[in-house]
Design a protein around this motif. Structure first.
Motif, PDB file in Angstrom:
ATOM      1  N   ALA A 180     -14.082   1.992   0.596  1.00  0.00           N
ATOM      2  CA  ALA A 180     -12.947   1.633  -0.259  1.00  0.00           C
ATOM      3  C   ALA A 180     -13.402   1.401  -1.690  1.00  0.00           C
ATOM      4  CB  ALA A 180     -12.254   0.396   0.293  1.00  0.00           C
TER       5      ALA A 180
ATOM      6  N   LEU B 191      -5.630   1.200  -6.184  1.00  0.00           N
ATOM      7  CA  LEU B 191      -5.405   0.398  -4.985  1.00  0.00           C
ATOM      8  C   LEU B 191      -6.146   1.016  -3.808  1.00  0.00           C
ATOM      9  CD1 LEU B 191      -3.699  -2.025  -3.830  1.00  0.00           C
ATOM     10  CD2 LEU B 191      -2.066  -0.300  -3.061  1.00  0.00           C
ATOM     11  N   ALA B 192      -6.964   0.224  -3.128  1.00  0.00           N
ATOM     12  CA  ALA B 192      -7.689   0.693  -1.942  1.00  0.00           C
ATOM     13  C   ALA B 192      -7.431  -0.278  -0.804  1.00  0.00           C
ATOM     14  CB  ALA B 192      -9.176   0.805  -2.221  1.00  0.00           C
ATOM     15  N   ARG B 193      -7.535   0.227   0.428  1.00  0.00           N
ATOM     16  CA  ARG B 193      -7.194  -0.588   1.597  1.00  0.00           C
ATOM     17  C   ARG B 193      -8.139  -0.326   2.751  1.00  0.00           C
ATOM     18  NH1 ARG B 193      -1.506  -0.204   5.173  1.00  0.00           N
ATOM     19  NH2 ARG B 193      -2.182  -1.660   6.795  1.00  0.00           N
TER      20      ARG B 193
ATOM     21  N   SER C 254       0.809  -1.224   0.000  1.00  0.00           N
ATOM     22  CA  SER C 254       0.000   0.000   0.000  1.00  0.00           C
ATOM     23  C   SER C 254       0.841   1.272   0.000  1.00  0.00           C
ATOM     24  CB  SER C 254      -0.944   0.010   1.207  1.00  0.00           C
ATOM     25  OG  SER C 254      -0.230  -0.084   2.420  1.00  0.00           O
TER      26      SER C 254
ATOM     27  N   THR D  50     -13.992   4.387  -4.363  1.00  0.00           N
ATOM     28  CA  THR D  50     -12.905   4.945  -5.165  1.00  0.00           C
ATOM     29  C   THR D  50     -12.714   4.184  -6.471  1.00  0.00           C
ATOM     30  OG1 THR D  50     -11.179   3.577  -4.116  1.00  0.00           O
ATOM     31  CG2 THR D  50     -11.726   5.678  -3.053  1.00  0.00           C
TER      32      THR D  50
ATOM     33  N   ARG E 213      -0.639   5.222  -5.763  1.00  0.00           N
ATOM     34  CA  ARG E 213      -1.194   3.870  -5.857  1.00  0.00           C
ATOM     35  C   ARG E 213      -2.720   3.906  -5.756  1.00  0.00           C
ATOM     36  NH1 ARG E 213       3.484   0.127  -2.990  1.00  0.00           N
ATOM     37  NH2 ARG E 213       5.152   1.628  -3.368  1.00  0.00           N
ATOM     38  N   ALA E 214      -3.227   4.799  -4.909  1.00  0.00           N
ATOM     39  CA  ALA E 214      -4.681   4.941  -4.803  1.00  0.00           C
ATOM     40  C   ALA E 214      -5.279   5.422  -6.121  1.00  0.00           C
ATOM     41  CB  ALA E 214      -5.026   5.903  -3.666  1.00  0.00           C
ATOM     42  N   ARG E 215      -4.619   6.380  -6.757  1.00  0.00           N
ATOM     43  CA  ARG E 215      -5.105   6.876  -8.046  1.00  0.00           C
ATOM     44  C   ARG E 215      -5.034   5.798  -9.125  1.00  0.00           C
ATOM     45  NH1 ARG E 215      -2.258  11.574  -6.377  1.00  0.00           N
ATOM     46  NH2 ARG E 215      -0.452  10.965  -7.641  1.00  0.00           N
TER      47      ARG E 215
ATOM     48  N   ALA F  54       1.751   6.297  -1.561  1.00  0.00           N
ATOM     49  CA  ALA F  54       0.428   5.696  -1.388  1.00  0.00           C
ATOM     50  C   ALA F  54      -0.636   6.412  -2.208  1.00  0.00           C
ATOM     51  CB  ALA F  54       0.051   5.705   0.095  1.00  0.00           C
ATOM     52  N   GLN F  55      -0.541   7.751  -2.320  1.00  0.00           N
ATOM     53  CA  GLN F  55      -1.546   8.510  -3.054  1.00  0.00           C
ATOM     54  C   GLN F  55      -1.557   8.127  -4.528  1.00  0.00           C
ATOM     55  OE1 GLN F  55       0.762   9.632  -1.001  1.00  0.00           O
ATOM     56  NE2 GLN F  55       0.094  11.449   0.151  1.00  0.00           N
TER      57      GLN F  55
ATOM     58  N   PRO G 252     -11.712   0.939  -7.116  1.00  0.00           N
ATOM     59  CA  PRO G 252     -10.373   0.344  -7.191  1.00  0.00           C
ATOM     60  C   PRO G 252     -10.319  -0.872  -8.112  1.00  0.00           C
ATOM     61  CG  PRO G 252     -11.477  -0.426  -5.228  1.00  0.00           C
ATOM     62  CD  PRO G 252     -12.405   0.570  -5.871  1.00  0.00           C
TER      63      PRO G 252
END
Length: 242
Positions: free
Chosen positions: A152, A86-88, A56, A155, A81-83, A78-79, A157
């Motif tokens: 999650a 990837l969500a956690r 993450s 977003t 990866r979120a874009r 991490a930001q 993901p």
């Protein structure tokens, strides 16, 4: 053009992590395909938390690479990866007590769902539709955990990391979570689940990877892995031994 290896939505290659003289992870590799539910299991101290923190982007590996949807994201924060999808979720709930379920979903969507269509669909998907106007502090523990999953998913993901999703749940709440993962999540996203409850693993996972002392000790379909004598020995006296 993608290489054959990039057919995987999520992939790690030779991940190792050391904290001084302590080797938390040692040469861990795995691949997860679209629509797959992958469980990561292991006794306390096996390296599960370190693994999910590296994936993450909480911190980087000492060696190895992390790939997300064909992109090497090893050095990305991490930001990013979120874009990239990837969500956690976390072991401990992190909700705002005075806010409603609907307000949490609005916050989680980050302006991606202006008319609320996806948020409404996710509340329906997760069984929280009737609770939309409830403040989260009035929800059961199980509903709070399910809300975090809905947030999650808001977003949109490609990969969802679930860190101990059934921790602290009653039997009924655990059964509900199993149903959500088994019947609904796999149609939405590929998921990597860190889990301690072998019943949950056996009922939800397509593939299981066992970590022991920071390394991959076994990998395969749940039935085969959970019958493995070495895995049984690892869990002697724990959830897998009951």
């Amino acid at each position: 053009m993608r290489s054959p290896e990039d057919r995987y939505v999520f992939r790690v290659e030779g991940i190792s992590k050391s904290f001084g003289a302590f080797h938390a992870l040692n040469d861990v590799s795995l691949e997860v395909s679209a629509g797959e539910i992958r469980a990561i299991i292991g006794p306390n101290g096996a390296g599960k938390t370190t693994f999910i923190n590296i994936v993450s982007g909480v911190f980087g590996p000492t060696r190895g690479r992390v790939w997300l949807d064909g992109e090497d994201v090893t050095g990305r924060p991490a930001q990013h990866r979120a874009r990239r999808g990837l969500a956690r979720t976390f072991q401990i709930t992190s909700l705002f007590p005075g806010m409603t379920v609907a307000e949490h979903m609005h916050l989680a969507s980050r302006g991606m769902d202006a008319d609320g269509t996806r948020r409404s669909a996710l509340l329906h998907l997760t069984g929280l539709e009737a609770l939309a106007d409830r403040e989260v502090n009035t929800l059961s523990h199980g509903d709070q955990r399910i809300l975090e999953i809905a947030m999650a998913l808001a977003t949109d993901p490609k990969v969802l990391l679930l860190d101990e999703p059934t921790a602290g749940m009653s039997i009924a709440e655990t059964d509900r979570m199993i149903g959500l993962i088994q019947d609904r999540l796999r149609r939405q996203v590929c998921a990597v689940i860190i889990e301690h409850d072998m019943n949950v693993v056996n009922q939800t996972a397509d593939q299981v990877t066992v970590l022991a002392a920071g390394a991959v000790a076994a990998s395969g379909i749940p039935g085969d892995v959970l019958r493995d004598p070495f895995v049984k020995e690892l869990y002697l006296g724990s959830a897998a031994g009951h």
